[in-house]
Design a protein around this motif. Structure first.
Motif, PDB file in Angstrom:
ATOM      1  N   VAL A   1      -7.191   8.597  -1.452  1.00 45.81           N
ATOM      2  CA  VAL A   1      -7.100   8.914  -2.876  1.00 45.81           C
ATOM      3  C   VAL A   1      -7.335   7.674  -3.717  1.00 45.81           C
ATOM      4  O   VAL A   1      -7.568   7.773  -4.923  1.00 45.81           O
ATOM      5  CB  VAL A   1      -5.733   9.540  -3.233  1.00 45.81           C
ATOM      6  CG1 VAL A   1      -5.525  10.832  -2.470  1.00 45.81           C
ATOM      7  CG2 VAL A   1      -4.591   8.560  -2.974  1.00 45.81           C
ATOM      8  N   GLY A   2      -7.259   6.505  -3.085  1.00 44.86           N
ATOM      9  CA  GLY A   2      -7.467   5.272  -3.818  1.00 44.86           C
ATOM     10  C   GLY A   2      -7.770   4.122  -2.890  1.00 44.86           C
ATOM     11  O   GLY A   2      -7.648   4.238  -1.661  1.00 44.86           O
ATOM     12  N   VAL A   3      -8.184   3.006  -3.480  1.00 49.12           N
ATOM     13  CA  VAL A   3      -8.561   1.826  -2.708  1.00 49.12           C
ATOM     14  C   VAL A   3      -7.857   0.601  -3.261  1.00 49.12           C
ATOM     15  O   VAL A   3      -7.647   0.467  -4.476  1.00 49.12           O
ATOM     16  CB  VAL A   3     -10.089   1.597  -2.725  1.00 49.12           C
ATOM     17  CG1 VAL A   3     -10.809   2.745  -2.025  1.00 49.12           C
ATOM     18  CG2 VAL A   3     -10.621   1.426  -4.148  1.00 49.12           C
ATOM     19  N   LEU A   4      -7.485  -0.289  -2.355  1.00 50.19           N
ATOM     20  CA  LEU A   4      -6.954  -1.602  -2.694  1.00 50.19           C
ATOM     21  C   LEU A   4      -7.975  -2.622  -2.220  1.00 50.19           C
ATOM     22  O   LEU A   4      -8.265  -2.692  -1.028  1.00 50.19           O
ATOM     23  CB  LEU A   4      -5.603  -1.831  -2.022  1.00 50.19           C
ATOM     24  CG  LEU A   4      -4.508  -0.806  -2.340  1.00 50.19           C
ATOM     25  CD1 LEU A   4      -3.232  -1.146  -1.563  1.00 50.19           C
ATOM     26  CD2 LEU A   4      -4.231  -0.751  -3.834  1.00 50.19           C
ATOM     27  N   VAL A   5      -8.528  -3.385  -3.136  1.00 46.53           N
ATOM     28  CA  VAL A   5      -9.655  -4.258  -2.839  1.00 46.53           C
ATOM     29  C   VAL A   5      -9.240  -5.709  -3.015  1.00 46.53           C
ATOM     30  O   VAL A   5      -8.606  -6.071  -4.012  1.00 46.53           O
ATOM     31  CB  VAL A   5     -10.846  -3.947  -3.771  1.00 46.53           C
ATOM     32  CG1 VAL A   5     -12.065  -4.777  -3.382  1.00 46.53           C
ATOM     33  CG2 VAL A   5     -11.178  -2.456  -3.732  1.00 46.53           C
TER      34      VAL A   5
ATOM     35  N   GLU B   1       0.817  -1.211   0.000  1.00 47.85           N
ATOM     36  CA  GLU B   1       0.000   0.000   0.000  1.00 47.85           C
ATOM     37  C   GLU B   1       0.853   1.264   0.000  1.00 47.85           C
ATOM     38  O   GLU B   1       0.460   2.292  -0.563  1.00 47.85           O
ATOM     39  CB  GLU B   1      -1.010   0.021   1.149  1.00 47.85           C
ATOM     40  CG  GLU B   1      -0.418  -0.110   2.524  1.00 47.85           C
ATOM     41  CD  GLU B   1      -0.812  -1.421   3.168  1.00 47.85           C
ATOM     42  OE1 GLU B   1      -1.315  -1.380   4.291  1.00 47.85           O
ATOM     43  OE2 GLU B   1      -0.629  -2.487   2.552  1.00 47.85           O
ATOM     44  N   GLU B   2       2.042   1.194   0.602  1.00 45.84           N
ATOM     45  CA  GLU B   2       2.932   2.351   0.572  1.00 45.84           C
ATOM     46  C   GLU B   2       3.373   2.671  -0.853  1.00 45.84           C
ATOM     47  O   GLU B   2       3.502   3.842  -1.228  1.00 45.84           O
ATOM     48  CB  GLU B   2       4.131   2.106   1.478  1.00 45.84           C
ATOM     49  CG  GLU B   2       3.782   2.164   2.966  1.00 45.84           C
ATOM     50  CD  GLU B   2       4.922   1.710   3.863  1.00 45.84           C
ATOM     51  OE1 GLU B   2       5.936   1.188   3.328  1.00 45.84           O
ATOM     52  OE2 GLU B   2       4.799   1.858   5.087  1.00 45.84           O
ATOM     53  N   ALA B   3       3.592   1.621  -1.658  1.00 51.72           N
ATOM     54  CA  ALA B   3       3.970   1.842  -3.055  1.00 51.72           C
ATOM     55  C   ALA B   3       2.830   2.510  -3.822  1.00 51.72           C
ATOM     56  O   ALA B   3       3.045   3.447  -4.603  1.00 51.72           O
ATOM     57  CB  ALA B   3       4.357   0.522  -3.705  1.00 51.72           C
ATOM     58  N   TYR B   4       1.610   2.024  -3.612  1.00 53.22           N
ATOM     59  CA  TYR B   4       0.462   2.653  -4.261  1.00 53.22           C
ATOM     60  C   TYR B   4       0.252   4.082  -3.749  1.00 53.22           C
ATOM     61  O   TYR B   4      -0.093   4.980  -4.521  1.00 53.22           O
ATOM     62  CB  TYR B   4      -0.793   1.825  -4.033  1.00 53.22           C
ATOM     63  CG  TYR B   4      -0.942   0.657  -4.984  1.00 53.22           C
ATOM     64  CD1 TYR B   4      -1.333   0.865  -6.302  1.00 53.22           C
ATOM     65  CD2 TYR B   4      -0.678  -0.640  -4.564  1.00 53.22           C
ATOM     66  CE1 TYR B   4      -1.472  -0.201  -7.179  1.00 53.22           C
ATOM     67  CE2 TYR B   4      -0.818  -1.711  -5.439  1.00 53.22           C
ATOM     68  CZ  TYR B   4      -1.213  -1.487  -6.746  1.00 53.22           C
ATOM     69  OH  TYR B   4      -1.339  -2.547  -7.610  1.00 53.22           O
ATOM     70  N   ALA B   5       0.435   4.298  -2.449  1.00 56.13           N
ATOM     71  CA  ALA B   5       0.250   5.647  -1.895  1.00 56.13           C
ATOM     72  C   ALA B   5       1.238   6.626  -2.521  1.00 56.13           C
ATOM     73  O   ALA B   5       0.892   7.774  -2.827  1.00 56.13           O
ATOM     74  CB  ALA B   5       0.414   5.612  -0.374  1.00 56.13           C
ATOM     75  N   ARG B   6       2.475   6.194  -2.710  1.00 53.67           N
ATOM     76  CA  ARG B   6       3.454   7.069  -3.369  1.00 53.67           C
ATOM     77  C   ARG B   6       3.059   7.340  -4.812  1.00 53.67           C
ATOM     78  O   ARG B   6       3.142   8.471  -5.290  1.00 53.67           O
ATOM     79  CB  ARG B   6       4.846   6.419  -3.319  1.00 53.67           C
ATOM     80  CG  ARG B   6       5.508   6.450  -1.958  1.00 53.67           C
ATOM     81  CD  ARG B   6       6.980   6.096  -2.054  1.00 53.67           C
ATOM     82  NE  ARG B   6       7.198   4.751  -2.610  1.00 53.67           N
ATOM     83  CZ  ARG B   6       7.237   3.643  -1.896  1.00 53.67           C
ATOM     84  NH1 ARG B   6       7.046   3.697  -0.573  1.00 53.67           N
ATOM     85  NH2 ARG B   6       7.465   2.471  -2.471  1.00 53.67           N
ATOM     86  N   GLN B   7       2.619   6.314  -5.491  1.00 57.89           N
ATOM     87  CA  GLN B   7       2.248   6.471  -6.894  1.00 57.89           C
ATOM     88  C   GLN B   7       1.022   7.369  -7.051  1.00 57.89           C
ATOM     89  O   GLN B   7       0.958   8.203  -7.961  1.00 57.89           O
ATOM     90  CB  GLN B   7       1.974   5.110  -7.518  1.00 57.89           C
ATOM     91  CG  GLN B   7       1.611   5.166  -8.993  1.00 57.89           C
ATOM     92  CD  GLN B   7       1.152   3.824  -9.527  1.00 57.89           C
ATOM     93  OE1 GLN B   7       0.548   3.050  -8.799  1.00 57.89           O
ATOM     94  NE2 GLN B   7       1.439   3.551 -10.781  1.00 57.89           N
ATOM     95  N   TRP B   8       0.041   7.167  -6.176  1.00 58.03           N
ATOM     96  CA  TRP B   8      -1.220   7.888  -6.298  1.00 58.03           C
ATOM     97  C   TRP B   8      -1.227   9.231  -5.563  1.00 58.03           C
ATOM     98  O   TRP B   8      -2.124  10.035  -5.760  1.00 58.03           O
ATOM     99  CB  TRP B   8      -2.363   7.015  -5.775  1.00 58.03           C
ATOM    100  CG  TRP B   8      -2.629   5.809  -6.625  1.00 58.03           C
ATOM    101  CD1 TRP B   8      -2.193   5.583  -7.898  1.00 58.03           C
ATOM    102  CD2 TRP B   8      -3.409   4.656  -6.262  1.00 58.03           C
ATOM    103  NE1 TRP B   8      -2.648   4.370  -8.355  1.00 58.03           N
ATOM    104  CE2 TRP B   8      -3.396   3.775  -7.383  1.00 58.03           C
ATOM    105  CE3 TRP B   8      -4.103   4.290  -5.111  1.00 58.03           C
ATOM    106  CZ2 TRP B   8      -4.056   2.550  -7.368  1.00 58.03           C
ATOM    107  CZ3 TRP B   8      -4.763   3.070  -5.091  1.00 58.03           C
ATOM    108  CH2 TRP B   8      -4.738   2.199  -6.215  1.00 58.03           C
ATOM    109  N   GLY B   9      -0.270   9.448  -4.695  1.00 51.35           N
ATOM    110  CA  GLY B   9      -0.130  10.752  -4.047  1.00 51.35           C
ATOM    111  C   GLY B   9      -1.037  10.993  -2.863  1.00 51.35           C
ATOM    112  O   GLY B   9      -1.520  12.119  -2.667  1.00 51.35           O
ATOM    113  N   GLY B  10      -1.269   9.975  -2.034  1.00 55.69           N
ATOM    114  CA  GLY B  10      -2.092  10.165  -0.847  1.00 55.69           C
ATOM    115  C   GLY B  10      -2.427   8.850  -0.184  1.00 55.69           C
ATOM    116  O   GLY B  10      -1.974   7.786  -0.619  1.00 55.69           O
ATOM    117  N   PRO B  11      -3.243   8.892   0.880  1.00 54.39           N
ATOM    118  CA  PRO B  11      -3.570   7.664   1.622  1.00 54.39           C
ATOM    119  C   PRO B  11      -4.430   6.716   0.800  1.00 54.39           C
ATOM    120  O   PRO B  11      -5.279   7.139   0.003  1.00 54.39           O
ATOM    121  CB  PRO B  11      -4.340   8.181   2.845  1.00 54.39           C
ATOM    122  CG  PRO B  11      -4.881   9.502   2.424  1.00 54.39           C
ATOM    123  CD  PRO B  11      -3.873  10.084   1.478  1.00 54.39           C
TER     124      PRO B  11
END
Length: 224
Positions: free
Chosen positions: A125-129, A24-34
């Motif tokens: 800013v995004g969801v991981l499902v 999730e940290e990788a996605y948070a960096r890519q997407w720019g938020g929690p």
């Protein structure tokens, strides 16, 4: 290209591990938020609601042994549930039996997932499902999304959502058992066990049974 694919396959393979924050940290960096982890409990049972949870992890420690709720015993799940709700950002939603029968279980689950995400005190800013679907309503609100197969055993935020959803639904089914003691909901939680089938054959369905599910539908057709 899906959001899942926007992290390179090699990177995702490197990150894959038991309930690792790095995904999730990788996605948070890519997407720019929690980012929020999202999962459900109760998609398969013959009776009861489907419950969904959304979790954004804070900097607080994770419960020791955090993983997919199906791999954790009841006492450990309860302890993890308390820690997750105390230390992290959590929201819940459920879809009733009436909604499941009206929409179908997949659509009702995605509907409830989107409501859980919308209820979070910290907007992601995004969801991981966990699974193969990102709720369309999350997309419609402009959120990024990635569906990760077996995410509940690899992604910490999804595992946390799995625990919260499972404990919440189990508690709901224990309440249901007090109202409908003849079905043994406190033991099988509405799943299609042999005990549940025997009790259903004896007593017929109650209002908590999903009429759109084949065993219930066929029983009602046979009784008609």
């Amino acid at each position: 290209m899906t959001d899942r694919d926007s992290l390179s396959g090699d990177l995702f393979a490197d990150l894959a591990g038991p309930c690792d924050r790095r995904i999730e940290e990788a996605y948070a960096r890519q997407w720019g938020g929690p980012v929020a982890g999202v999962d459900e409990a109760g998609r398969g049972p013959w009776a009861g609601p489907v419950v969904t949870a959304a979790v954004i992890l804070t900097d607080a420690p994770l419960p020791a042994g955090l993983t997919d709720s199906k791999q954790v015993g009841p006492a450990a799940r309860e302890a993890m549930y308390e820690a997750i709700c105390r230390d992290h950002v959590v929201a819940l939603a459920s879809a009733s039996v009436a909604r499941i029968d009206a929409m179908n279980i997949r659509a009702a689950t995605l509907w409830a997932m989107a409501r859980a995400v919308a209820a979070l005190a910290v907007p992601p800013v995004g969801v991981l499902v966990d699974g193969r679907d990102v709720p369309p309503d999350c997309r419609a609100r402009g959120l990024r999304g990635a569906a990760l197969v077996k995410g509940d055993s690899r992604v910490a935020a999804i595992a946390a959502a799995s625990i919260v959803a499972k404990v919440t639904r189990d508690r709901m089914m224990e309440v249901a058992a007090r109202h409908h003691p003849e079905y043994g909901f406190e033991r099988h939680r509405g799943y299609g066990t042999a005990d549940h089938a025997a009790r259903l054959a004896q007593h017929g369905p109650c209002p908590l049974h999903r009429r759109s599910f084949r065993p219930i539908r066929e029983m009602l057709a046979g009784r008609g």
